[in-house]
Scaffold this motif. Structure first.
Motif, PDB file in Angstrom:
ATOM      1  N   TYR A  31      -5.547   4.590   0.337  1.00 20.99           N
ATOM      2  CA  TYR A  31      -5.043   3.431  -0.061  1.00 20.99           C
ATOM      3  C   TYR A  31      -5.293   2.304   0.891  1.00 20.99           C
ATOM      4  N   TYR A  35      -1.561  -7.731   2.735  1.00 19.51           N
ATOM      5  CA  TYR A  35      -0.094  -8.465   3.058  1.00 19.51           C
ATOM      6  C   TYR A  35      -0.430  -9.720   3.473  1.00 19.51           C
ATOM      7  N   LEU A  43       6.131  -9.381   7.203  1.00 16.13           N
ATOM      8  CA  LEU A  43       4.900  -9.235   6.058  1.00 16.13           C
ATOM      9  C   LEU A  43       5.218  -8.936   4.782  1.00 16.13           C
ATOM     10  N   ARG A  92      -4.475   3.007   5.012  1.00 19.31           N
ATOM     11  CA  ARG A  92      -3.527   4.010   5.179  1.00 19.31           C
ATOM     12  C   ARG A  92      -4.538   5.066   5.803  1.00 19.31           C
ATOM     13  N   ALA A  97       1.666  10.704   9.377  1.00 22.36           N
ATOM     14  CA  ALA A  97       2.527   9.439   9.264  1.00 22.36           C
ATOM     15  C   ALA A  97       2.028   8.633   8.215  1.00 22.36           C
ATOM     16  N   ARG A  98       0.896   8.756   7.905  1.00 17.89           N
ATOM     17  CA  ARG A  98       0.061   7.818   7.010  1.00 17.89           C
ATOM     18  C   ARG A  98       0.473   6.472   7.356  1.00 17.89           C
TER      19      ARG A  98
ATOM     20  N   GLN B  48       6.679   6.322  13.611  1.00 18.17           N
ATOM     21  CA  GLN B  48       7.436   6.667  12.374  1.00 18.17           C
ATOM     22  C   GLN B  48       8.455   7.637  12.564  1.00 18.17           C
ATOM     23  N   ASN B  55       7.723  11.368  13.321  1.00 20.16           N
ATOM     24  CA  ASN B  55       6.807  11.914  12.390  1.00 20.16           C
ATOM     25  C   ASN B  55       5.277  11.501  12.587  1.00 20.16           C
ATOM     26  N   GLY B  56       4.991  10.817  13.734  1.00 19.16           N
ATOM     27  CA  GLY B  56       3.939  10.133  13.874  1.00 19.16           C
ATOM     28  C   GLY B  56       3.928   9.211  15.056  1.00 19.16           C
ATOM     29  N   GLY B  96       8.199   7.426   1.096  1.00 15.61           N
ATOM     30  CA  GLY B  96       7.359   8.490   1.549  1.00 15.61           C
ATOM     31  C   GLY B  96       6.666   9.218   0.018  1.00 15.61           C
ATOM     32  N   GLY B  97       6.746   8.366  -0.960  1.00 20.92           N
ATOM     33  CA  GLY B  97       6.231   8.936  -2.230  1.00 20.92           C
ATOM     34  C   GLY B  97       4.270   8.807  -2.007  1.00 20.92           C
ATOM     35  N   THR B  98       3.607   9.086  -3.154  1.00 24.29           N
ATOM     36  CA  THR B  98       2.228   9.058  -3.036  1.00 24.29           C
ATOM     37  C   THR B  98       1.671   7.779  -2.350  1.00 24.29           C
ATOM     38  N   ASN B  99       2.177   6.849  -2.867  1.00 17.75           N
ATOM     39  CA  ASN B  99       1.423   5.543  -2.321  1.00 17.75           C
ATOM     40  C   ASN B  99       2.222   5.136  -1.142  1.00 17.75           C
ATOM     41  N   ASN B 100       3.458   5.569  -0.573  1.00 15.01           N
ATOM     42  CA  ASN B 100       3.768   5.118   0.623  1.00 15.01           C
ATOM     43  C   ASN B 100       3.916   3.610   1.015  1.00 15.01           C
ATOM     44  N   GLU B 101       4.294   2.962  -0.150  1.00 19.72           N
ATOM     45  CA  GLU B 101       4.269   1.428   0.163  1.00 19.72           C
ATOM     46  C   GLU B 101       5.390   1.148   1.175  1.00 19.72           C
ATOM     47  N   GLN B 102       4.854   0.343   2.135  1.00 19.74           N
ATOM     48  CA  GLN B 102       5.941  -0.046   3.222  1.00 19.74           C
ATOM     49  C   GLN B 102       6.046  -1.191   2.959  1.00 19.74           C
ATOM     50  N   PHE B 103       7.561  -1.544   3.184  1.00 25.45           N
ATOM     51  CA  PHE B 103       8.115  -2.678   2.987  1.00 25.45           C
ATOM     52  C   PHE B 103       8.779  -3.208   4.307  1.00 25.45           C
ATOM     53  N   PHE B 104       8.485  -4.530   4.698  1.00 22.69           N
ATOM     54  CA  PHE B 104       8.448  -5.003   6.053  1.00 22.69           C
ATOM     55  C   PHE B 104       9.736  -5.798   6.110  1.00 22.69           C
TER      56      PHE B 104
END
Lengths: 112, 113
Positions: A31, A35, A43, A92, A97-98, B48, B55-56, B96-104
């Motif tokens: 992906y 942002y 962001l 990504r 951790a993606r 994370q 987790n990383g 943590g879904g497929t897209n893993n959109e991260q909201f800041f």
């Protein structure tokens, strides 16, 4: 490691289209994101594209992805003064951790 | 739905001190990522947390550490502060879904003198 690069500055006239470009190196990116960051703020996620797509349109925003050249662009139609901000592209990674790898950002200035 | 919140908004510390930054994740999100954004740069991944476990981790020294709590809120701790630690620290939550959109969140501006 992964690298994401963007041009630093872009200046357009109000009402024109803006095109912000980005290149990335990670061939396993799944992906890619755009942002927006306004002064003193966090962001804001604008849009994203899955790596098996060539194009995604979302109202005034159009994302184009050339996976062969690892090139991503964001077109903003009818650019307004409120669009003035820093725009980051991010990919990504495929790690556990993606996490996102960001470019240095493009400062978009919209002139009246 | 409450978004990602961070505290404090600004902080000034001196070299050698320790700092703790806090983040509350968006409702329904179980994953929190921390990023450091130096002036004029893009954010860089620190680490994370997923379900209270790391987790990383990015390329940051061990003096950067974190925690995640059962309610999925998180802390970032930095020991032995250096001048180069001055930055905007951003927290992002995701489901943590497929897209893993991260909201800041809005970030914490840390200044080290």
């Amino acid at each position: 490691g992964e690298d994401v690069e963007q041009s630093l500055f872009l200046s357009v006239r109000e009402g024109d289209s803006s095109v912000i470009n980005c290149t990335y190196t990670d061939s396993s990116s799944t992906y890619l994101y755009w942002y927006k960051q306004e002064p003193g703020a966090g962001l804001q996620l604008l849009t994203y594209i899955f790596s098996n797509m060539d194009m995604k349109q979302d109202q005034r925003l159009t994302v184009l992805l050339n996976k062969k050249d690892k090139h991503l662009s964001l077109r903003i139609a009818d650019t307004q003064t409120g669009d003035s901000a820093i725009y980051f592209c991010a990919d990504r990674t495929s790690g556990s951790a993606r996490q996102l790898t960001f470019g240095s950002g493009t400062q978009l200035t919209v002139l009246p | 739905e409450t978004g990602v919140t961070q505290s404090p908004t600004h902080l000034i510390k001196t070299r050698g001190q320790q700092v703790t930054l806090r983040c509350s994740s968006q409702s329904g999100h179980n994953t929190v990522s921390w990023y450091q954004q130096a002036l004029g740069q893009g954010p860089q991944f620190i680490f994370q947390y997923y379900r209270e476990e790391e987790n990383g981790r990015g390329n940051f020294p061990p003096r950067f550490s974190g925690l995640q709590f059962p309610n999925y809120s998180s802390e970032l701790n930095v020991n032995a502060l250096e001048l180069d630690d001055s930055a905007l620290y951003l927290c992002a939550s995701s489901s943590g879904g497929t897209n893993n959109e991260q909201f800041f969140g809005p970030g914490t501006r840390l200044t080290v003198l």
